[in-house]
Scaffold this active site. Structure first.
Site, PDB file in Angstrom:
ATOM      1  N   CYS B  86       0.838  -1.202   0.000  1.00 37.92           N
ATOM      2  CA  CYS B  86       0.000   0.000   0.000  1.00 37.92           C
ATOM      3  C   CYS B  86       0.880   1.262   0.000  1.00 37.92           C
ATOM      4  CB  CYS B  86      -0.960  -0.047   1.188  1.00 37.92           C
ATOM      5  SG  CYS B  86      -2.372   1.035   0.972  1.00 37.92           S
ATOM      6  N   HIS B 195      -3.433  -5.697   1.096  1.00 39.64           N
ATOM      7  CA  HIS B 195      -2.738  -5.928   2.370  1.00 39.64           C
ATOM      8  C   HIS B 195      -2.679  -7.407   2.743  1.00 39.64           C
ATOM      9  CE1 HIS B 195      -2.406  -1.723   3.839  1.00 39.64           C
ATOM     10  NE2 HIS B 195      -3.445  -1.526   3.042  1.00 39.64           N
ATOM     11  N   GLU B 197      -0.956  -8.753   4.981  1.00 37.86           N
ATOM     12  CA  GLU B 197      -0.840  -8.891   6.447  1.00 37.86           C
ATOM     13  C   GLU B 197      -2.208  -8.843   7.127  1.00 37.86           C
ATOM     14  OE1 GLU B 197      -0.417  -6.171   4.829  1.00 37.86           O
ATOM     15  OE2 GLU B 197      -0.862  -4.385   6.020  1.00 37.86           O
TER      16      GLU B 197
END
Lengths: 83, 227
Positions: B86, B195, B197
């Protein structure tokens, strides 16, 4: 001392979503004459220098390195001597 | 395998990245304040998402001048794995480690939602655990994910297999050819808007991000040895 007034705008070939949205709003307000809107940035930089050419070169460098992204943006600037 | 997560003023996904490495790989991971220049003790670097320097000037434009980025650049040049997620992707573009630039989303909205991606290239250190063409669910959360590059750069990206992820279905931001993630020619630097994560556990809505971190670990183990 010199004051540089810098204009950073998206290149003509790059879509400006903000400009398109503002154009739409102007149309809905009744300004059918508005054909295009492009939005950019105006940046003022004061440079301590007694040499116009040197100041100009520094402003150009700053624009190329930091203030604009050459992939999507273009810039131009005006330089004036100030007290 | 030692991971660094550089933290800039305005980063907000740094701890998510730290937790992802701890939870998925159980490997050592450290947040590194952006004033630190030396990151040579790490094997991989994760540039996290957020709003470094408040997105002032342009997204990612100012973070590239932080001292830590000197170390990140050295790591990238020496072949270590660097991933920008990002805002991290935006920083990699601004500093020229990846080609192109990021524009504001074409609809001007901040989109925060689950997104399906297609894994376009599995021959990278970041995707070797995925199947070719695999559809994975990874959330996005951004306002400037509209990837842009000139036609010759795009041709080069295609020719070298540098397009790693594409958005499936509707294009969520106007990105050229639905590009969601690209890598450099050497394939050791990856930038992606979604994302991974935030997709490492069932309760998050998806576990599809796990394989990205597992890929990095597998690549490192094979190529750099378990030192």
């Amino acid at each position: 001392m010199y004051k540089a007034t810098i204009f950073v705008t998206l290149k003509e070939s790059v879509l400006d979503p903000q400009g398109v949205a503002v154009k739409g709003s102007l149309h809905s307000l009744g300004y059918a004459e508005v054909k295009d809107v492009r939005i950019g940035k105006r940046i003022e930089v004061l440079i301590e220098s007694d040499n116009r050419r040197k100041a100009e070169q520094q402003v150009r460098e700053i624009c190329e390195k930091v203030l604009s992204n050459p992939v999507i943006e273009q810039f131009r600037f005006e330089l004036e001597e100030v007290a | 395998m030692r991971f660094a997560v550089p933290v800039f003023p305005g980063s907000n996904c740094d701890l998510d990245c730290v937790h992802a490495i701890e939870d998925v790989l159980q490997e050592p991971v450290e947040p590194v304040w952006h004033q630190e220049e030396d990151v040579s003790r790490f094997d991989a670097i994760i540039l996290p998402g957020g709003f470094s320097y408040g997105d002032y000037l342009r997204t990612g434009a100012l973070a590239r001048f932080s001292p830590v980025m000197k170390g990140v650049k050295q790591a990238a040049e020496s072949g270590k794995l660097v991933i920008g997620i990002c805002n991290g992707f935006q920083i990699l573009l601004e500093m020229g480690l990846l080609p192109g630039a990021m524009l504001t989303n074409d609809h001007l909205q901040f989109r925060c939602e689950m997104q399906t991606l297609i894994v376009e290239n599995v021959e990278t250190p970041f995707t070797c655990k995925y199947a070719p063409g695999e559809a994975i669910r990874i959330p996005i959360a951004h306002m400037s994910g509209n990837y842009f590059c000139d036609p010759s750069t795009l041709a080069e990206l295609k020719q070298n297999g540098q397009i790693v992820f594409r958005y499936a279905g509707d294009n969520p931001n106007g990105s050229i050819e639905k590009i969601a993630g690209i890598c450099n020619r050497k394939r050791n630097v990856l930038g992606m808007m979604p994302h991974p994560e935030r997709a490492i556990a069932d309760w998050m809505g998806s576990e599809d991000g796990k394989k990205l971190f597992q890929s990095m670990f597998a690549y490192w183990k094979e190529n750099c040895g378990a030192a």
